[in-house]
Design an enzyme around this catalytic site. Structure first.
Site, PDB file in Angstrom:
ATOM      1  N   CYS A 134       0.733  -1.025  -0.635  1.00  0.00           N
ATOM      2  CA  CYS A 134       0.119   0.058  -0.317  1.00  0.00           C
ATOM      3  C   CYS A 134       1.095   0.965  -0.349  1.00  0.00           C
ATOM      4  O   CYS A 134      -0.043   2.626  -0.497  1.00  0.00           O
ATOM      5  CB  CYS A 134      -0.676  -0.278   1.141  1.00  0.00           C
ATOM      6  SG  CYS A 134      -2.349  -0.408   1.365  1.00  0.00           S
ATOM      7  N   HIS A 268      -2.948   6.338   4.947  1.00  0.00           N
ATOM      8  CA  HIS A 268      -3.422   6.192   4.076  1.00  0.00           C
ATOM      9  C   HIS A 268      -4.779   5.050   4.498  1.00  0.00           C
ATOM     10  O   HIS A 268      -5.471   4.975   5.723  1.00  0.00           O
ATOM     11  CB  HIS A 268      -2.398   4.534   4.176  1.00  0.00           C
ATOM     12  CG  HIS A 268      -3.011   3.073   3.582  1.00  0.00           C
ATOM     13  ND1 HIS A 268      -3.997   2.955   2.337  1.00  0.00           N
ATOM     14  CD2 HIS A 268      -3.122   1.897   4.044  1.00  0.00           C
ATOM     15  CE1 HIS A 268      -3.880   1.725   1.692  1.00  0.00           C
ATOM     16  NE2 HIS A 268      -3.047   1.122   2.496  1.00  0.00           N
ATOM     17  N   ASN A 305     -11.036   0.733   0.377  1.00  0.00           N
ATOM     18  CA  ASN A 305      -9.546   0.960   0.910  1.00  0.00           C
ATOM     19  C   ASN A 305      -8.738   0.406  -0.267  1.00  0.00           C
ATOM     20  O   ASN A 305      -8.928  -0.739  -0.629  1.00  0.00           O
ATOM     21  CB  ASN A 305      -8.658   0.398   1.765  1.00  0.00           C
ATOM     22  CG  ASN A 305      -7.676  -0.900   1.791  1.00  0.00           C
ATOM     23  OD1 ASN A 305      -6.364   0.327   0.624  1.00  0.00           O
ATOM     24  ND2 ASN A 305      -6.872  -1.219   3.041  1.00  0.00           N
TER      25      ASN A 305
END
Length: 353
Positions: A134, A268, A305
């Site tokens: 990520c 994030h 996400n």
């Protein structure tokens, strides 16, 4: 002093909205292959309370990671000579998985495919991918910053794109977390007293390497060769809560700034509860109270996400004043931070020109 400044941003947010009710008819199993006994509404409500996700975005069957990366790049390159790019860096982790074939396709690289789609003729526009979990897009920004500050490059396009909906096990409750999307940023060399001020990266592979990994479906009767993303959510939560605040503080210290100098923190978008816990721990670590209510914009509630795409998407919306209640202006300091497979963590301090 040469610094890297962000001159433009762009993103691609898939139009298909998938609400939590989509999973009411799902069959969920545990890692042991035993079907979960709790009713689906209860499972869904628990995940919502933890992650804050009420809906997410999925790409259409006809599109791939390359397609989304290309669309985000087009928006970021508006008004910019594409032939002047020294680098195209694409953060992605699963290549061009298609709706009818989950096999990873990474040859040629997604970056080269994007360069081809952009019809860039310049052979010295170097294109390559970063599989860094990520934090990949932010790491791409860090690498581009090194190129620019060294004098070897003047302009770079950094993209984060991912199709997680196709590599999520539909029989694992964690599939409700993942989404699709792409974000892009153009960095340029500048002599302004602004831009990227500092960054820190770390990889904790000694005992954390398998917290995020690929594995077989949890459904005992559908075992095949396909691999899906798997994670130890509780352990990741503990790791992120302990480590991300340290890296953010290190990056602020390196820039010679205090947490009170920061206007926005772009975290994030992995888990709303985790992000708020990280923010609380960061302010405790820095000895700052109270926490400004508007310091950390969130889009996970409706976007899910999307891995490497979460921060560049968030940044694009922020820069274009498309986040309600969140604005930035010249001179403002923002912090960007991410955590993911590796396990990798990075943070960057940026001052708007």
């Amino acid at each position: 002093m040469i610094r890297s400044i962000i001159v433009s941003t762009g993103c691609y947010i898939p139009p298909e909205t998938v609400s939590n009710t989509h999973f009411l008819s799902s069959e969920f199993y545990g890692a042991d292959g035993v079907r979960l006994q709790k009713p689906n509404p209860e499972i869904i409500e628990k995940l919502y309370n933890i992650t804050g996700i009420r809906e997410r975005r999925y790409v259409s069957d006809a599109l791939t990671t390359t397609d989304m990366a290309f669309e985000a790049a087009l928006k970021a390159l508006e008004g910019i000579d594409k032939e002047s790019l020294d680098y195209i860096i694409v953060a992605q982790n699963f290549g061009d998985t298609r709706s009818d074939n989950l096999r990873t396709d990474m040859v040629p690289t997604i970056a080269s495919r994007v360069k081809h789609r952009l019809q860039i003729k310049n052979p010295y526009t170097v294109a390559y991918d970063i599989p860094f979990g990520c934090p990949g897009w932010l790491q791409g920004m860090i690498m581009a910053d090194y190129y620019i500050r060294s004098g070897d490059a003047r302009r770079a396009l950094v993209i984060g794109a991912e199709v997680l909906s196709r590599i999520s096990d539909p029989h694992d409750v964690d599939c409700m977390i993942f989404a699709d999307g792409a974000g892009a940023t153009v960095l340029e060399a500048s002599e302004f007293d602004a831009g990227i001020l500092s960054h820190i990266t770390r990889t904790d592979a000694f005992d954390k390497v398998w917290l995020l990994r690929m594995g077989k479906t949890y459904h005992p009767d559908r075992q095949g060769d396909d691999l899906f993303i798997k994670m130890d959510g509780h352990d990741i939560y503990k790791y992120a809560l302990k480590t991300v605040p340290l890296v953010v503080k290190q990056s602020l210290d390196k820039a010679g700034l205090m947490l009170t100098d920061v206007k926005k923190i772009l975290m994030h978008q992995a888990n709303a509860k985790m992000d708020h816990a990280i923010l609380t721990r960061l302010f405790q670590l820095c000895g700052v109270q109270p926490i400004p209510q508007d310091i950390m914009p969130m889009i996970i509630h409706w976007a899910g996400n999307s891995s490497v795409a979460t921060i560049p998407t968030l940044l694009d919306l922020l820069m274009k004043a498309q986040l309600d209640g969140h604005q930035v202006s010249s001179g403002d300091v923002i912090v960007l931070a991410s955590v993911g497979a590796g396990m990798n963590i990075n943070a960057m301090v940026y001052r708007l020109p």
